[in-house]
Design a protein around this motif. Structure first.
Motif, PDB file in Angstrom:
ATOM      1  N   GLU A 152       0.854  -1.183   0.000  1.00 41.19           N
ATOM      2  CA  GLU A 152       0.000   0.000   0.000  1.00 41.19           C
ATOM      3  C   GLU A 152       0.892   1.236   0.000  1.00 41.19           C
ATOM      4  OE1 GLU A 152      -2.728  -0.151   3.237  1.00 41.19           O
ATOM      5  OE2 GLU A 152      -3.655  -2.026   2.567  1.00 41.19           O
ATOM      6  N   ILE A 153       0.340   2.354  -0.470  1.00 40.58           N
ATOM      7  CA  ILE A 153       1.104   3.592  -0.625  1.00 40.58           C
ATOM      8  C   ILE A 153       1.789   4.010   0.680  1.00 40.58           C
ATOM      9  CG2 ILE A 153       0.924   6.071  -1.107  1.00 40.58           C
ATOM     10  CD1 ILE A 153       0.674   4.383  -3.603  1.00 40.58           C
ATOM     11  N   GLU A 154       1.061   3.954   1.787  1.00 40.29           N
ATOM     12  CA  GLU A 154       1.614   4.391   3.075  1.00 40.29           C
ATOM     13  C   GLU A 154       2.792   3.518   3.498  1.00 40.29           C
ATOM     14  OE1 GLU A 154      -1.587   3.791   2.534  1.00 40.29           O
ATOM     15  OE2 GLU A 154      -2.491   5.796   2.667  1.00 40.29           O
ATOM     16  N   VAL A 155       2.662   2.221   3.280  1.00 43.74           N
ATOM     17  CA  VAL A 155       3.734   1.284   3.648  1.00 43.74           C
ATOM     18  C   VAL A 155       4.963   1.543   2.791  1.00 43.74           C
ATOM     19  CG1 VAL A 155       4.402  -1.159   3.772  1.00 43.74           C
ATOM     20  CG2 VAL A 155       2.077  -0.461   4.399  1.00 43.74           C
ATOM     21  N   LYS A 156       4.735   1.719   1.487  1.00 41.42           N
ATOM     22  CA  LYS A 156       5.840   1.978   0.559  1.00 41.42           C
ATOM     23  C   LYS A 156       6.575   3.265   0.941  1.00 41.42           C
ATOM     24  CE  LYS A 156       5.058   0.977  -3.741  1.00 41.42           C
ATOM     25  NZ  LYS A 156       4.583   1.010  -5.143  1.00 41.42           N
ATOM     26  N   ALA A 157       5.810   4.323   1.229  1.00 40.09           N
ATOM     27  CA  ALA A 157       6.406   5.608   1.596  1.00 40.09           C
ATOM     28  C   ALA A 157       7.175   5.509   2.913  1.00 40.09           C
ATOM     29  CB  ALA A 157       5.317   6.679   1.698  1.00 40.09           C
ATOM     30  N   ASN A 158       6.641   4.751   3.866  1.00 39.75           N
ATOM     31  CA  ASN A 158       7.340   4.564   5.141  1.00 39.75           C
ATOM     32  C   ASN A 158       8.678   3.863   4.953  1.00 39.75           C
ATOM     33  OD1 ASN A 158       5.394   5.825   6.692  1.00 39.75           O
ATOM     34  ND2 ASN A 158       4.296   3.937   7.183  1.00 39.75           N
ATOM     35  N   LEU A 159       8.701   2.849   4.083  1.00 35.34           N
ATOM     36  CA  LEU A 159       9.948   2.136   3.801  1.00 35.34           C
ATOM     37  C   LEU A 159      10.949   3.050   3.098  1.00 35.34           C
ATOM     38  CD1 LEU A 159       8.454  -1.279   2.632  1.00 35.34           C
ATOM     39  CD2 LEU A 159       9.844  -0.914   4.684  1.00 35.34           C
ATOM     40  N   ASP A 160      10.450   3.887   2.193  1.00 33.76           N
ATOM     41  CA  ASP A 160      11.316   4.850   1.507  1.00 33.76           C
ATOM     42  C   ASP A 160      11.924   5.834   2.506  1.00 33.76           C
ATOM     43  OD1 ASP A 160      10.669   3.680  -0.929  1.00 33.76           O
ATOM     44  OD2 ASP A 160       9.053   5.102  -1.356  1.00 33.76           O
ATOM     45  N   GLY A 161      11.097   6.301   3.437  1.00 32.03           N
ATOM     46  CA  GLY A 161      11.578   7.229   4.464  1.00 32.03           C
ATOM     47  C   GLY A 161      12.573   6.577   5.403  1.00 32.03           C
ATOM     48  N   GLU A 162      12.307   5.332   5.736  1.00 31.73           N
ATOM     49  CA  GLU A 162      13.211   4.570   6.604  1.00 31.73           C
ATOM     50  C   GLU A 162      14.594   4.442   5.966  1.00 31.73           C
ATOM     51  OE1 GLU A 162      13.625  -0.068   7.981  1.00 31.73           O
ATOM     52  OE2 GLU A 162      11.595   0.772   7.902  1.00 31.73           O
ATOM     53  N   TYR A 163      14.608   4.169   4.671  1.00 33.98           N
ATOM     54  CA  TYR A 163      15.886   4.057   3.963  1.00 33.98           C
ATOM     55  C   TYR A 163      16.597   5.410   3.923  1.00 33.98           C
ATOM     56  CZ  TYR A 163      19.364   3.731   0.328  1.00 33.98           C
ATOM     57  OH  TYR A 163      20.562   3.809  -0.356  1.00 33.98           O
ATOM     58  N   ALA A 164      15.840   6.483   3.611  1.00 36.45           N
ATOM     59  CA  ALA A 164      16.434   7.815   3.481  1.00 36.45           C
ATOM     60  C   ALA A 164      17.073   8.300   4.788  1.00 36.45           C
ATOM     61  CB  ALA A 164      15.375   8.815   3.023  1.00 36.45           C
ATOM     62  N   MET A 165      16.534   7.860   5.929  1.00 34.54           N
ATOM     63  CA  MET A 165      17.061   8.290   7.225  1.00 34.54           C
ATOM     64  C   MET A 165      18.393   7.636   7.563  1.00 34.54           C
ATOM     65  SD  MET A 165      13.942   8.871   9.924  1.00 34.54           S
ATOM     66  CE  MET A 165      13.484   7.158   9.975  1.00 34.54           C
ATOM     67  N   GLU A 166      18.609   6.442   7.041  1.00 36.39           N
ATOM     68  CA  GLU A 166      19.842   5.732   7.375  1.00 36.39           C
ATOM     69  C   GLU A 166      20.414   5.029   6.146  1.00 36.39           C
ATOM     70  OE1 GLU A 166      21.559   2.265  10.344  1.00 36.39           O
ATOM     71  OE2 GLU A 166      19.436   2.765  10.427  1.00 36.39           O
ATOM     72  N   ILE A 167      21.222   5.767   5.406  1.00 37.81           N
ATOM     73  CA  ILE A 167      21.868   5.226   4.208  1.00 37.81           C
ATOM     74  C   ILE A 167      23.292   4.830   4.563  1.00 37.81           C
ATOM     75  CG2 ILE A 167      22.619   5.725   1.846  1.00 37.81           C
ATOM     76  CD1 ILE A 167      20.340   7.774   1.693  1.00 37.81           C
ATOM     77  N   THR A 168      23.584   3.546   4.436  1.00 38.51           N
ATOM     78  CA  THR A 168      24.934   3.053   4.732  1.00 38.51           C
ATOM     79  C   THR A 168      25.391   2.111   3.628  1.00 38.51           C
ATOM     80  OG1 THR A 168      24.197   1.087   5.960  1.00 38.51           O
ATOM     81  CG2 THR A 168      24.453   3.134   7.223  1.00 38.51           C
ATOM     82  N   LEU A 169      26.694   1.951   3.518  1.00 44.42           N
ATOM     83  CA  LEU A 169      27.251   1.034   2.531  1.00 44.42           C
ATOM     84  C   LEU A 169      26.776  -0.392   2.788  1.00 44.42           C
ATOM     85  CD1 LEU A 169      29.147   0.336   0.182  1.00 44.42           C
ATOM     86  CD2 LEU A 169      31.031   0.238   1.837  1.00 44.42           C
ATOM     87  N   PHE A 170      26.766  -0.807   4.058  1.00 41.92           N
ATOM     88  CA  PHE A 170      26.344  -2.163   4.408  1.00 41.92           C
ATOM     89  C   PHE A 170      24.894  -2.403   3.988  1.00 41.92           C
ATOM     90  CE2 PHE A 170      24.222  -5.030   7.431  1.00 41.92           C
ATOM     91  CZ  PHE A 170      24.929  -6.199   7.161  1.00 41.92           C
ATOM     92  N   LYS A 171      24.029  -1.412   4.253  1.00 43.16           N
ATOM     93  CA  LYS A 171      22.613  -1.557   3.900  1.00 43.16           C
ATOM     94  C   LYS A 171      22.440  -1.635   2.385  1.00 43.16           C
ATOM     95  CE  LYS A 171      19.239   0.372   6.280  1.00 43.16           C
ATOM     96  NZ  LYS A 171      18.317   1.360   6.864  1.00 43.16           N
ATOM     97  N   ASP A 172      23.202  -0.815   1.640  1.00 46.78           N
ATOM     98  CA  ASP A 172      23.102  -0.834   0.182  1.00 46.78           C
ATOM     99  C   ASP A 172      23.560  -2.169  -0.394  1.00 46.78           C
ATOM    100  OD1 ASP A 172      22.025   1.671   0.129  1.00 46.78           O
ATOM    101  OD2 ASP A 172      23.687   2.635  -0.922  1.00 46.78           O
TER     102      ASP A 172
END
Length: 195
Positions: A152-172
């Motif tokens: 759902e849109i809200e879930v997708k946006a939350n995941l996008d925001g979660e990624y944007a808050m913590e961008i790391t080489l390990f996560k990528d």
């Protein structure tokens, strides 16, 4: 990492990807041209970093009479528009390969939120609120491996925001290899309206 190093990795990976996958790009281009009338590439306006629009590149997987600027999962009967080679490309995500050129140009990143359409107002508004619109959109991202079209849109946006808050080489790195597994399994691909 999130700025300079990430961009350098994007340039290296997209450049190497274009070179290594050039035989695949050529073969797919020939098949598209041979099996349906129209251009090889599909270009569409998408929302980029800081809400700056850009033209995304994809291999054309649908007929030229498909309704414009409508996400495939919102079409009533998308199967009628998808070409034979298009069905295979979409299932394997090979239609996304031309976005390596978007990455090389700096419009996209390898990892990040998938670029939305300008008319996806609800998703874009949520991304503005949670900071996801302040980073480059990606070829793949957290939402892509967490459900993709089924979210759902809200879930997708939350995941996008979660990624944007913590961008790391390990996560990528983790998201990159998780994407490969997800593509192999064809996870989360949904054609047509989600009820």
């Amino acid at each position: 990492y999130r700025n300079c190093i990430k961009r350098i990795i994007d340039i290296i990976m997209s450049f190497l990807g274009i070179i290594v996958l050039s035989p695949v790009l050529i073969v797919l281009s020939i098949f598209i041209k041979m099996t349906s009338p129209g251009p090889v590439l599909f270009k569409q306006e998408r929302v980029g970093k800081n809400n700056k629009n850009f033209k995304i590149y994809k291999f054309r997987s649908m007929r030229t009479d498909t309704p414009k600027d409508v996400p495939t999962h919102m079409l009533e009967d998308p199967e009628q528009y998808i070409t034979k080679i298009g069905k295979f490309m979409r299932k394997t995500s090979l239609d996304e390969l031309p976005q390596l050129f978007n990455i090389l140009k700096g419009e996209m990143s390898v990892i990040g939120p998938r670029p939305s359409l300008p008319n996806q107002y609800d998703l874009n508004e949520l991304r503005n609120k949670n900071g996801a619109s302040s980073i480059r959109p990606g070829l793949t991202g957290l939402a892509q491996i967490s459900g993709r079209d089924e979210l759902e849109i809200e879930v997708k946006a939350n995941l996008d925001g979660e990624y944007a808050m913590e961008i790391t080489l390990f996560k990528d790195i983790k998201l990159f290899f998780s994407t490969i597994l997800s593509v192999i399994r064809s996870d989360g691909i949904k054609e047509g309206k989600i009820e």
